[in-house]
Design an enzyme around this catalytic site. Sequence first.
Site, mmCIF file in Angstrom:
data_model
loop_
_atom_site.group_PDB
_atom_site.id
_atom_site.type_symbol
_atom_site.label_atom_id
_atom_site.label_comp_id
_atom_site.label_asym_id
_atom_site.label_seq_id
_atom_site.Cartn_x
_atom_site.Cartn_y
_atom_site.Cartn_z
ATOM 1 N N GLY A 1 0.848 -1.188 0.000
ATOM 2 C CA GLY A 1 0.000 0.000 0.000
ATOM 3 C C GLY A 1 0.876 1.227 0.000
ATOM 4 O O GLY A 1 2.083 1.158 -0.264
ATOM 5 N N LEU A 2 0.296 2.369 0.317
ATOM 6 C CA LEU A 2 1.102 3.587 0.294
ATOM 7 C C LEU A 2 2.330 3.439 1.176
ATOM 8 O O LEU A 2 3.438 3.809 0.787
ATOM 9 C CB LEU A 2 0.262 4.770 0.776
ATOM 10 C CG LEU A 2 -0.778 5.240 -0.220
ATOM 11 C CD1 LEU A 2 -1.509 6.454 0.326
ATOM 12 C CD2 LEU A 2 -0.126 5.576 -1.548
ATOM 13 N N HIS B 1 -17.590 5.569 9.743
ATOM 14 C CA HIS B 1 -17.865 6.667 8.821
ATOM 15 C C HIS B 1 -19.364 6.813 8.633
ATOM 16 O O HIS B 1 -20.058 5.841 8.396
ATOM 17 C CB HIS B 1 -17.179 6.353 7.490
ATOM 18 C CG HIS B 1 -16.985 7.541 6.637
ATOM 19 N ND1 HIS B 1 -18.034 8.174 6.032
ATOM 20 C CD2 HIS B 1 -15.879 8.231 6.297
ATOM 21 C CE1 HIS B 1 -17.562 9.200 5.335
ATOM 22 N NE2 HIS B 1 -16.259 9.262 5.483
ATOM 23 N N SER C 1 -18.426 9.784 -0.361
ATOM 24 C CA SER C 1 -17.566 10.823 0.188
ATOM 25 C C SER C 1 -18.307 11.723 1.168
ATOM 26 O O SER C 1 -19.469 12.080 1.004
ATOM 27 C CB SER C 1 -16.997 11.683 -0.931
ATOM 28 O OG SER C 1 -16.386 12.815 -0.365
ATOM 29 N N ARG D 1 -17.313 13.033 12.172
ATOM 30 C CA ARG D 1 -17.762 11.704 11.776
ATOM 31 C C ARG D 1 -18.409 10.913 12.906
ATOM 32 O O ARG D 1 -19.478 10.330 12.732
ATOM 33 C CB ARG D 1 -16.567 10.890 11.272
ATOM 34 C CG ARG D 1 -16.084 11.345 9.929
ATOM 35 C CD ARG D 1 -14.876 10.549 9.483
ATOM 36 N NE ARG D 1 -14.437 11.052 8.190
ATOM 37 C CZ ARG D 1 -13.381 10.605 7.527
ATOM 38 N NH1 ARG D 1 -12.630 9.645 8.051
ATOM 39 N NH2 ARG D 1 -13.072 11.102 6.362
ATOM 40 N N GLU E 1 -1.274 2.129 8.202
ATOM 41 C CA GLU E 1 -2.417 1.856 9.065
ATOM 42 C C GLU E 1 -2.123 0.702 10.036
ATOM 43 O O GLU E 1 -2.774 0.576 11.075
ATOM 44 C CB GLU E 1 -3.660 1.540 8.215
ATOM 45 C CG GLU E 1 -4.954 1.578 9.006
ATOM 46 C CD GLU E 1 -6.211 1.412 8.141
ATOM 47 O OE1 GLU E 1 -6.148 1.680 6.921
ATOM 48 O OE2 GLU E 1 -7.254 1.031 8.692
ATOM 49 N N ARG F 1 -9.032 9.581 13.601
ATOM 50 C CA ARG F 1 -8.229 10.102 12.501
ATOM 51 C C ARG F 1 -9.012 11.163 11.732
ATOM 52 O O ARG F 1 -10.185 10.981 11.435
ATOM 53 C CB ARG F 1 -7.861 8.980 11.539
ATOM 54 C CG ARG F 1 -7.191 9.456 10.278
ATOM 55 C CD ARG F 1 -6.823 8.322 9.376
ATOM 56 N NE ARG F 1 -7.957 7.697 8.727
ATOM 57 C CZ ARG F 1 -8.556 8.166 7.630
ATOM 58 N NH1 ARG F 1 -8.150 9.302 7.081
ATOM 59 N NH2 ARG F 1 -9.570 7.530 7.098
HETATM 60 C C1 FAD Z 1 -12.977 3.550 1.241
HETATM 61 C C2 FAD Z 1 -11.831 4.233 1.930
HETATM 62 C C3 FAD Z 1 -11.576 5.566 1.672
HETATM 63 C C4 FAD Z 1 -10.518 6.216 2.311
HETATM 64 N N1 FAD Z 1 -10.284 7.539 2.021
HETATM 65 C C5 FAD Z 1 -9.228 8.156 2.601
HETATM 66 C C6 FAD Z 1 -8.928 9.503 2.282
HETATM 67 O O1 FAD Z 1 -9.614 10.151 1.499
HETATM 68 N N2 FAD Z 1 -7.857 10.072 2.842
HETATM 69 C C7 FAD Z 1 -7.062 9.401 3.705
HETATM 70 O O2 FAD Z 1 -6.095 9.969 4.147
HETATM 71 N N3 FAD Z 1 -7.308 8.124 4.019
HETATM 72 C C8 FAD Z 1 -8.376 7.471 3.491
HETATM 73 N N4 FAD Z 1 -8.625 6.170 3.817
HETATM 74 C C9 FAD Z 1 -7.691 5.435 4.668
HETATM 75 C C10 FAD Z 1 -6.454 5.026 3.886
HETATM 76 O O3 FAD Z 1 -6.804 4.678 2.590
HETATM 77 C C11 FAD Z 1 -5.731 3.827 4.485
HETATM 78 O O4 FAD Z 1 -5.614 3.977 5.837
HETATM 79 C C12 FAD Z 1 -4.329 3.713 3.925
HETATM 80 O O5 FAD Z 1 -4.365 3.715 2.533
HETATM 81 C C13 FAD Z 1 -3.637 2.462 4.408
HETATM 82 O O6 FAD Z 1 -2.426 2.283 3.704
HETATM 83 P P1 FAD Z 1 -1.399 1.164 4.090
HETATM 84 O O7 FAD Z 1 -0.259 1.292 3.183
HETATM 85 O O8 FAD Z 1 -1.120 1.233 5.534
HETATM 86 O O9 FAD Z 1 -2.151 -0.229 3.873
HETATM 87 P P2 FAD Z 1 -2.942 -0.851 2.634
HETATM 88 O O10 FAD Z 1 -3.035 0.077 1.499
HETATM 89 O O11 FAD Z 1 -4.171 -1.428 3.200
HETATM 90 O O12 FAD Z 1 -1.999 -2.009 2.148
HETATM 91 C C14 FAD Z 1 -1.844 -3.206 2.825
HETATM 92 C C15 FAD Z 1 -0.877 -4.055 2.072
HETATM 93 O O13 FAD Z 1 -0.501 -5.154 2.861
HETATM 94 C C16 FAD Z 1 -0.625 -6.348 2.175
HETATM 95 N N5 FAD Z 1 -0.957 -7.363 3.131
HETATM 96 C C17 FAD Z 1 -1.898 -7.325 4.098
HETATM 97 N N6 FAD Z 1 -1.876 -8.450 4.794
HETATM 98 C C18 FAD Z 1 -0.888 -9.210 4.290
HETATM 99 C C19 FAD Z 1 -0.359 -10.479 4.616
HETATM 100 N N7 FAD Z 1 -0.836 -11.200 5.622
HETATM 101 N N8 FAD Z 1 0.649 -10.965 3.863
HETATM 102 C C20 FAD Z 1 1.159 -10.249 2.847
HETATM 103 N N9 FAD Z 1 0.710 -9.030 2.521
HETATM 104 C C21 FAD Z 1 -0.303 -8.527 3.235
HETATM 105 C C22 FAD Z 1 -1.681 -6.104 1.147
HETATM 106 O O14 FAD Z 1 -1.487 -6.958 0.048
HETATM 107 C C23 FAD Z 1 -1.416 -4.654 0.787
HETATM 108 O O15 FAD Z 1 -0.428 -4.602 -0.198
HETATM 109 C C24 FAD Z 1 -9.696 5.516 3.215
HETATM 110 C C25 FAD Z 1 -9.951 4.179 3.468
HETATM 111 C C26 FAD Z 1 -11.027 3.547 2.867
HETATM 112 C C27 FAD Z 1 -11.304 2.127 3.229
#
Ligand code: FAD
Lengths: 248, 654, 240
Positions: free
Chosen positions: B61-62, B285, B303, B349, B444, B454
Amino acid sequence: MNITVRVWRQKNADDKGKMVTYGVENVSEHMSFLEMLDVLNEQLTLSGDDPIAFDHDCREGICGACGVVINGQAHGPQTTTTCQLHMRSFEDGAVIDIEPWRAGAFPVVKDLVVDRGAFDRIIQAGGFISAPTGSAPEANNLPVPKEDADHAFESATCIGCGACVAACPNGSGMLFTAAKITHLGLLPQGQPERDSRVIGMIEQHDHEGFGGCTNIGECTSSCPKGIPLDTISRLNRDLLGALAKGKA
Amino acid sequence: MTITEPYKNPSEQFHALGDDIHDAKAPKGPIEKRWDDHKFNAKLVNPANRRKISVLVVGTGLAGASAAATLGEAGYHVKSFCYQDSPRRAHSIAAQGGINAAKNYRNDGDSIYRLFYDTVKGGDFRARESNVYRLAQVSVNIIDQCVAQGVPFAREYGGLLDNRSFGGVQVSRTFYARGQTGQQLLIGAYQALERQIAAGTVEMNTRHEMLELIMVDDRARGIVVRDMVTGEIETHTADAVVLASGGYGNVFFLSTNAMGCNTTATWRAHRKGAYFANPCYTQIHPTCIPVSGDYQSKLTLMSESLRNDGRIWVPEKMNDERLASEIPEDERDYYLERIYPAFGNLVPRDIASRAAKYQCDAGKGVGPGGLGVYLDFADAIERLGRPAVEAKYGNLFDMYAQITGEDPYTEPMRIYPAVHYTMGGLWVDYDLQSNLTGLFVAGEANFSEHGANRLGASALMQGLADGYFVLPYTLANYLADGPFEKVDDSHAAVVEARQAVEERITTLLAINGTRTVDSYHKELGQIMWDYCGMERTEEGLTKAIGMIRDLKVDFWANVKVTGVNEELNQTLERAGRVADFFELGELMCIDALNRRESCGGHFRAESQTEDGEALRHDDEFAYVSAWEYGDKQPTLHKEPLEYEYVEMKSRSYK
Amino acid sequence: MATIQTAKRPSAKRSTVALKYSMAVSGLIMLGYLLVHMYGNLKFFQGREKFDSYLEGLDDILYPYLPHEGALWIIRIVLTAALVVHVYAAVTLWRRNKAAAGFVGNTRYHTKQNKTGVQRSYASFTMRWGGIILLLFIIGHVAQMLPNWLSPGGASDSKYDRVVNGFELWWVVLLYTIGLVAVGFHLAHGFWSALTTLGQNHSSTRRSSRLTAVSIGLAVIIAGGFLTVPFAIFFFGAGS
Ligand SMILES: Cc1cc2nc3c(=O)[nH]c(=O)nc-3n(C[C@H](O)[C@H](O)[C@H](O)COP(=O)(O)OP(=O)(O)OC[C@H]3O[C@@H](n4cnc5c(N)ncnc54)[C@H](O)[C@@H]3O)c2cc1C
Ligand code: HEM
Ligand code: SF4
Ligand code: FES
């Protein structure tokens, strides 16, 4: 409503595979297509059968994981992703044929799951702007005309689902590739690598075994994100330019 | 009702109490210099040495993609893992609204300090000041970085970046790319990652799920993963492990998270000794599309911006069966406008969510099952004209129509709250290192910067801050002592971890019971939603803990997992995740039970003001709850929170 | 994972896109020739003398800078080369695309529905088999027009007479019609396709493109233009 589905079942990459018929009862028109498959899978599991494997994750039409060919159309009868398709698009008693994406470059892994790794490798071959972390200049030092930015955004919305390939009678990945070329090629940041990008990506596209484009346009009619066809023309133009400069 | 008398916390029947945590490694000194000082004092790794040092990054993810790309670029040997078929599909892709940054392009008084201040306050004073300040500082660099990568942010006619205001703050500091900001940011990070994969510095393992952490001599040294196509159990060892595996909202079964989001990576690390912090902080939300039937597999976020022009109401009569259009104006209750005249439909929220729940609990809900309230645009359409509404919200209206089959231009939308984000996660220090040496946690998956709540557009900021700008320094500081002694596949710890995974899979497959994995997951989700959702009570939580324990036992006796390990087996994947969700769910309830106050996303019915507002108890609960795993029961470690810069105040939106 | 990658990444100079450039350029050359050719054919309606002398005049284009028939030979060589390149590229891409489409046995998708695609045109379906008809037609046509060799309907020293003799036969007209309808379909998709290949499409879908309309118009003009002469002879007895 009650429906009949005919699904492509294939145990693994080496299996031959065949279409298998199942009945699904009490389908609600508000169900998404994948929820209908969930219900079927629950039935199959309880009766001791192997549930149908299909790729999916966000179920919001944005991750690009889902995608099957429904009645001969990639993502089914509406221009949307499979996960955003709802059963109200079908009639009671309908017989629905469900098959995986078909393309030489997308081998079937199991049932409806295919390997789309080729797309990642096309991106590896040039679908980026080399901007090492920390080296970036102040963002507003580089104005981008709104029109270009909007247009770039439009192409950048590609979700890499592969429907374009599945719909293309030539199994060509040109719309996907062109979307990235256009996204990056329209931005000033993307100019330095513009020639090497198109050359690298096209070489990889062909290397992966995708077919060539014959400008038929089926890809755009099944693309859930409405990636425009002129992106392909832009790719052609960019490659022509790069070849003319002797860059290949 | 207010808690006045301190009494023995009923949660203590479920857990033990451990030592407090006093050093989270945040540097001292003026807050604006802490990160710079820390960076300066961090050890560096000689570029020639970096090739010999390896790092495992779980998640793309990010947080994970930006970390892997940056570390790869720096010259480390990186192995990256995700469960999807491509790193580009990580759940970050779904974020809609935007990303905050203290650029102050609007000249509206924004600054690093204000972003810091808003975030600490928004988190209801349950986040660390030092961490949040750093986040605000690097937010500025994130935008530069993303623009350089070609992220097509929205722009103004002059060609400069556009901003909007978001999530209850008074400045416009949110950068966005229409309703697809997460997608565009992730594609940027993904492309940077693919560039490194091509360069050979990052080795990508897609469709690989982490199932265990490998600890060697008290250091995190590797992971056990399952190749999801062949079922092969692989072990990977390295000098450090980074978990960026996202949030655990799916413990509720229904949430806005992607279907595959799970806690397995973090939970397995927790079982190996990593503290899990603040698990009960969940964000719900208010504007999601309501459930339409029991087949529902996930919920879709609409949204928040819709609340700018939409008016929320329910019929005044209970169980009113009439169509919305047939209910006359004076029989409608615009309850947010009534209760919160100052903020109206724009209350934060958690308040909006809870208010909707109360209306539905009182039998005034609309739609299937009475679980929904109206979000009405009739006034906006009349005032602004349909074209203007279309221009602003067209894509959201289309999405709503696509999913529900109803036309929101003529009938009001129906919305209901849904689980959206989890503030809790693995405990980390200022370096993003967990209490396990060598285990770093980003995005996250960690608990850090958002406290109990948040703010909108801050998760994307945190994920990229962690991956691009924090980890590369703090991890280097750790790796400067490396490379550590090589761990062989035959090392006892590696063998043991692998065997544990294999045994668990064998057990799951052997049960061959009568209930499907999903049916358990749904039941668990319902328990969590009912008792550990928008409103929590001592009684409910205690009950839930019992129910979860029973259900878990039943699961291990009666679940039916079809097929074999040596194939693509999606049932097996889900079974493993659900098994971990049971344990996490229980801990969430224990944490919620322990925290006898209301703060941010955690609302204890026992702790509210006379007019039903959340009531914090700073004297007793101004701490991070860091839970240590125990076979019998967990142990609570408290990390006290101190506020030097922002004065602790209570929120009021009346 | 198993994909059908070839051992070495081919150069972009030999890519599918590059092949399409060569098809587009060769196709446009042939198309340009067809336009000139049609203009010439229409001179038929000015009568035997004018027609024959126009054709004789062609022998001495740019004379004395080029020898007698020099220009014609250049045109013949260029056209033959274009045809060879065009057909070579068509066949190469055809084979490649078939392999890329992911057939399972003889079928790609087993469903009986949507066999004809969502929006693709009939013309685009017929590029390949239509192209083969075209190739046969070109060969036959060249043979027919070679001085007094096949000469259906009777040989003559006047080209005008040879044309008239030929088109008084129903089967010659029929074959000719089939060939030209094939040309029409080929160009209805081909002209749009060539310009798109060369980077000149600026519209988001094929159907909404102005080029598509131009392409169809051009196809009708060319097929129609060529058919006026045989139809005039066969149905209205022109030239006899
Ligand atoms: C619908 C929605 C809208 C949102 N809108 C916003 C917004 O507008 N602004 C904002 O700031 N935030 C927003 N958020 C929150 C934000 O998107 C997330 O908190 C953030 O993107 C999480 O990023 P991350 O890199 O931590 O994890 P994620 O992007 O969830 O990535 C997790 C990664 O871990 C991998 N993974 C997980 N478990 C395993 C495992 N057991 N083995 C191997 N790989 C694994 C997955 O494959 C994935 O690549 C939103 C969330 C949602 C659900
Ligand atoms: C009068 C002669 C011909 C003319 C004017 C002509 C013209 C064209 C043009 C302009 C194109 C479009 C090229 C592009 O898309 O870039 C094309 C495509 C094509 N031509 Fe021809 N062509 C002729 C003869 C032939 C012949 C003899 C064949 C025999 C095999 C053939 C097969 C094809 C095929 C298969 C295509 C489609 C290729 C694609 O779209 O990728 N053509 N033609
Ligand atoms: S171009 Fe469209 S159809 Fe093709 S991968 Fe991208 S989103 Fe999917
Ligand atoms: S599941 Fe993500 S796009 Fe369909």
